[in-house]
Design an enzyme around this catalytic site. Structure first.
Site, mmCIF file in Angstrom:
data_model
loop_
_atom_site.group_PDB
_atom_site.id
_atom_site.type_symbol
_atom_site.label_atom_id
_atom_site.label_comp_id
_atom_site.label_asym_id
_atom_site.label_seq_id
_atom_site.Cartn_x
_atom_site.Cartn_y
_atom_site.Cartn_z
ATOM 1 N N CYS A 83 83.072 -1.213 18.492
ATOM 2 C CA CYS A 83 82.798 -1.951 19.727
ATOM 3 C C CYS A 83 81.390 -1.730 20.264
ATOM 4 O O CYS A 83 80.933 -2.475 21.133
ATOM 5 C CB CYS A 83 83.819 -1.583 20.807
ATOM 6 S SG CYS A 83 85.525 -1.958 20.340
ATOM 7 N N HIS A 318 87.153 -9.220 25.514
ATOM 8 C CA HIS A 318 86.409 -8.194 24.782
ATOM 9 C C HIS A 318 86.265 -8.604 23.316
ATOM 10 O O HIS A 318 87.046 -8.177 22.471
ATOM 11 C CB HIS A 318 87.169 -6.871 24.918
ATOM 12 C CG HIS A 318 86.642 -5.731 24.107
ATOM 13 N ND1 HIS A 318 85.322 -5.613 23.713
ATOM 14 C CD2 HIS A 318 87.275 -4.630 23.600
ATOM 15 C CE1 HIS A 318 85.176 -4.495 23.022
ATOM 16 N NE2 HIS A 318 86.346 -3.898 22.921
#
Length: 364
Positions: A83, A318
């Site tokens: 991420c 996300h």
């Protein structure tokens, strides 16, 4: 050393997995941003650096650069730090500029979970340590740092309200470049009554846990890219620099607690630059889980007034490889709406227990 500055930044609207971008590959999703940001100065771009986590493999950045109509001389460089990948791409570009390796870079990230060929995630940690899924890890953080469901739900509702206010104020429209006809975040319009959703949601990772589907982000598609230049060249080309790269830090924590990983990265960054939390006017920390944000704010003593002031991933989503770059895009526009900001930080935690933070100075 050269000063590395951000002169422009954009993102796509964020789509739900198998939603509005369900047929777009990562390169097709990000190439409109590259085209937009390089308009009129394509020949100045020296490289494209993109983070990507669950894509098709290969060099997504090179493919996207070609699809965007950039010169054949632009090679493209694709990275994966889970991420943190999109923020890492920006970090690398800034260091390359500082070192004199190049003068103009397009850097950020892209994720298409809808077209990912992988049915299972990659490993974050070996068996001898343990390899929890991110939801379970969010529960670990909540338990270790005494973050209750009430605390998580309260923050989630705040993020939701801020996202709606930002959308209605036109702030999101400033950030977004449309892809086809899509120019609004898909998830935002599926959460009309977040308060009721939070009240009804039950733990979804541990039977007696505190992390629910409502106080966690979903799975999404999206892209974000920043244009990074040598400051003198930016001025020569007629650009107004907005954010000047100061420093960055990557830190590791136990893979059971990835949500807290931004904390040591931010602490080290501040110490090295002789700054305190009070010296930082705005923080953008990725909202993968409310337990993560609440614990980071608690451990660092960050006021919610400084943190994610226009909402974040809990509401709009996300897209893994893009999320770190989205944080920078948020800061790029927010500092231009304020006259009292000097330093800002973008930070993110990743699977495996990796935290990354970048310190920027606002250019006046």
């Amino acid at each position: 050393m050269n000063n590395a500055v951000i002169v422009n930044a954009k993102r796509t609207a964020i789509g739900k997995k198998n939603g509005m971008y369900s047929q777009l590959t990562p390169s097709e999703l990000v190439s409109p941003l590259l085209t937009f940001l390089s308009e009129g100065i394509k020949e100045e771009v020296e490289d494209v650096i993109l983070g990507n986590v669950v894509g098709p493999g290969g060099n997504v950045a090179r493919l996207a650069a070609l699809e965007a109509g950039l010169p054949l001389s632009v090679p493209g460089f694709t990275i994966d730090r889970q991420c943190s990948a999109g923020l890492e791409a920006i970090r690398i570009a800034c260091y390359l500029v500082q070192a004199g390796a190049g003068a103009c870079y397009l850097a950020g990230g892209v994720e298409s979970t809808s077209t990912s060929p992988y049915s299972e995630r990659a490993r974050f940690s070996p068996d001898k340590i343990g390899d929890p899924d991110m939801g379970e890890a969010a529960e670990n953080v909540a338990k270790k740092y005494n973050i209750t469901k009430i605390m998580q739900d309260k923050y989630t509702l705040l993020s939701y309200q801020r996202s709606w206010n930002a959308f209605k104020s036109g702030y999101y429209a400033q950030e977004i470049v449309g892809v086809g006809s899509y120019n609004q975040d898909e998830e935002l319009f599926h959460q009309r009554n977040m308060k009721k959703l939070l009240e009804r949601a039950t733990p979804c990772f541990l039977k007696n846990g505190t992390v629910t589907a409502a106080n966690s982000c979903g799975i999404h598609d999206g892209a974000s890219v920043a244009f990074i230049m040598v400051e003198k060249k930016a001025m020569h080309l007629g650009f107004q620099p907005v954010l000047r790269f100061v420093d960055s830090q990557v830190s590791g924590v136990h893979p059971f607690y990835p949500g807290i990983a931004p904390v040591p990265a931010i602490q080290t960054l501040l110490q090295r630059n002789q700054l305190t939390i009070e010296d930082i006017d705005l923080f953008e920390i990725n909202e993968a889980f409310a337990s993560k944000i609440v614990s980071c704010a608690q451990e660092l003593s960050i006021s919610y007034e400084q943190l994610n002031v226009n909402g974040g991933a809990l509401t709009i989503g996300h897209p893994y490889g893009a999320s770190g770059a989205i944080l920078v895009t948020r800061l790029f526009y927010e500092v231009q709406r304020r006259i009292d900001v000097n330093y800002v930080i973008a930070a993110i935690g990743s699977g495996g227990g990796v935290g990354l933070a970048i310190l920027f100075e606002v250019v006046r």
